[in-house]
Design an enzyme around this catalytic site. Structure first.
Site, PDB file in Angstrom:
ATOM      1  N   LYS A  78       0.844  -1.198   0.000  1.00 41.18           N
ATOM      2  CA  LYS A  78       0.000   0.000   0.000  1.00 41.18           C
ATOM      3  C   LYS A  78       0.879   1.248   0.000  1.00 41.18           C
ATOM      4  O   LYS A  78       1.931   1.281   0.651  1.00 41.18           O
ATOM      5  CB  LYS A  78      -0.896  -0.047   1.253  1.00 41.18           C
ATOM      6  CG  LYS A  78      -1.920   1.087   1.338  1.00 41.18           C
ATOM      7  CD  LYS A  78      -2.835   0.911   2.553  1.00 41.18           C
ATOM      8  CE  LYS A  78      -3.842   2.047   2.686  1.00 41.18           C
ATOM      9  NZ  LYS A  78      -4.770   1.863   3.814  1.00 41.18           N
ATOM     10  N   SER A 158      -9.799   2.437   3.050  1.00 41.89           N
ATOM     11  CA  SER A 158      -8.861   3.145   2.195  1.00 41.89           C
ATOM     12  C   SER A 158      -7.959   2.216   1.392  1.00 41.89           C
ATOM     13  O   SER A 158      -7.353   2.626   0.418  1.00 41.89           O
ATOM     14  CB  SER A 158      -7.996   4.072   3.046  1.00 41.89           C
ATOM     15  OG  SER A 158      -7.170   3.318   3.933  1.00 41.89           O
ATOM     16  N   SER A 182     -10.304   0.018   7.290  1.00 43.77           N
ATOM     17  CA  SER A 182      -9.712   0.136   5.950  1.00 43.77           C
ATOM     18  C   SER A 182      -9.048  -1.120   5.420  1.00 43.77           C
ATOM     19  O   SER A 182      -8.597  -1.145   4.282  1.00 43.77           O
ATOM     20  CB  SER A 182      -8.705   1.287   5.911  1.00 43.77           C
ATOM     21  OG  SER A 182      -9.383   2.514   5.959  1.00 43.77           O
TER      22      SER A 182
END
Length: 495
Positions: A78, A158, A182
């Protein structure tokens, strides 16, 4: 072997050990899949040179017979994790051009274990969002579609890029972070597994901070066994992170027996929300029946302060964000706005932040600054902290009464279309976190397991919440649920 990118971590590891496949072949298969999947916008910084270099090194290491479980396995990282010499923007314009001179502890641990980094994954800006629509790179797109409908769906947020990449077999697994759901919400939206470990289990050092008392890294994988394998590598004490706990990391994979006889599973009545879709209610009931059939005892429980969790979260998280994001000022790194003749330092701060931060980040920073201001600190922030303590106590009381894990829905709906939730009403978007934020406020481990499809053929997930530091036990309960649910659906390839 064709379609090597479709393997999970455990299967790929076993194939590597048996000599049926090399890490270079696995990596090349993933790189090819990534290059063909630009329509998903999941990978935003591709690193094929680093990937192939690490894959070659992993192959040499495997030959010596001294390779940990993650060695040679291609994964995505990420964009919130700092990776040395590779853009690490947290999907924000304000960090444009930022290439850290250091590696986050989690990504370093994965690299040390021989994992292969394929690139950086899309996400909501500074991890603020539930649909991956606040990214400077543009929206990440789910590989799933509703029936024959061509509308693009959100992979959740997210960690939307991570979820999309794993679900579409662009990588074998990915790192995510979870501040209010998330990891678990995108996992539920895309039919994969995502675990948020206990706060302090994984180091936060080198991960761009959103809300420091809530953020926690975790793996996003194709199944529960893979989550156990990757989590073990990501965990461990880190002296560079003052919130990191000095606890031995067990062999999580060895704890996956599937035996949950005699375990007590709590069903919290407060999670039965008004207007909850019948499909989610039905899946939840079916999940409880599956665990019961596996030998667990189902117990109705009460978590009375649940209804205050969302408002408390949306005071605490923005407050911490406004403090953490104050460092982005255009002075030391990242983007600096063009200044006019006569502009001073105040104008530089204002212009840099106005053009560097997106609307959602600006909104949360303003909320956070407001609730921390002199006249409102006690009325909002301190009160929210007290509510947080009560929420934590609810869980402590339930676990003290002998409950081993708690079963809830992971999300209030299946994935929705990109652009369907307008910016006009941000609260609608915030309601996506209704089942997940309590876990962050209490610092507990939580896992989302895919358990079924809705009428439109979209994945739905169930969430299990465990006792602090007992991820192994939680993973085993999730393993039993996964085995009973038998979820094998994959998105049809359209990209």
């Amino acid at each position: 072997m064709s379609d090597l990118n479709k393997l999970g971590l455990a299967d790929a590891r076993d194939a590597l050990r048996a000599g049926d496949v090399t890490s270079v072949e696995l990596t090349e298969s993933c790189l090819k899949a990534i290059d063909e999947a630009d329509a998903l916008n999941a990978f935003v910084h591709k690193t094929p040179e680093i990937a192939l270099e690490r894959a070659k090194a992993a192959d040499e290491r495997i030959k010596t017979g001294d390779a940990p479980s993650m060695c040679g396995l291609p994964i995505g990282i990420k964009d919130l994790f700092c990776t040395k010499g590779v853009p690490s923007q947290a999907a924000s314009k304000i960090l444009e051009g930022f290439k850290p001179e250091y590696e986050s502890t989690v990504s370093q641990q994965l690299a040390d274990a021989g994992a292969v980094m394929l690139g950086k994954l899309n996400m909501d800006e500074f991890a603020m969002g539930s649909s991956n629509e606040t990214s400077v790179y543009g929206n990440a797109v789910s590989p799933w579609r509703r029936g024959n409908d061509d509308a693009q769906l959100t992979p959740g947020g997210s960690s939307g890029g991570s979820a999309s990449a794993v679900a579409a077999d662009l990588c074998l697994a990915a790192t995510g972070t979870d501040t209010g759901g998330s990891i678990r919400q995108p996992a539920a939206f895309t039919g994969i597994t995502g675990i948020k470990p206990t706060y302090g289990r994984c180091s936060r050092w080198g991960i761009v901070a959103f809300a420091s008392s809530l953020d926690q890294a975790g793996p996003m994988t194709k199944n529960v066994r893979d989550a156990a394998i990757m989590l073990e590598t990501m965990c461990g004490h880190d002296p560079k992170d003052s919130t990191s706990t000095e606890l031995a990391v067990p062999n999580f994979e060895a704890m996956l027996t599937g035996d949950i006889k005699g375990k007590k599973i709590g069903i919290p009545k407060e999670y039965r929300m008004d207007g909850m879709p019948a499909e989610i209610e039905k899946l939840w009931a079916e999940g409880a029946e599956m665990l019961k059939a596996a030998g667990a005892e189902i117990v109705d429980i009460s978590l009375p302060h649940t209804k205050y969790a969302l408002p408390a979260y949306y005071v605490i998280a923005p407050a911490e964000a406004s403090s953490n994001l104050a460092r982005y000022d255009g002075v030391r790194y990242g983007r600096r706005a063009q200044l006019a003749q006569g502009d001073g330092i105040t104008e530089m701060y204002e212009k840099t932040r106005a053009e560097g931060f997106g609307h959602e980040v600006q909104r949360r920073v303003m909320i956070g600054t407001y609730v921390l201001s002199a006249g409102f600190y006690d009325a909002y922030y301190n009160r929210a902290r007290k509510v947080r303590t009560l929420i934590k106590k609810d869980f402590e009381d339930v676990f003290a009464a002998g409950i081993d894990a708690i079963l809830t829905p992971a999300t209030p709906s299946a994935s929705f279309g990109l652009g369907e939730m307008t910016e006009a009403d941000p609260v609608q978007m915030y309601l996506n976190d209704v089942f997940t934020v309590t876990v962050n406020l209490a610092g507990l481990p939580g896992i989302s397991v895919p358990a079924g499809l809705d009428q439109q053929g979209l994945p739905l997930g169930l969430q299990l919440i465990g006792r602090p530091w007992e991820e192994g036990d939680l993973l085993n309960t999730a393993y039993a649920l996964e085995s009973a649910a038998g979820f094998v659906a994959k998105p049809g390839k359209w990209w």
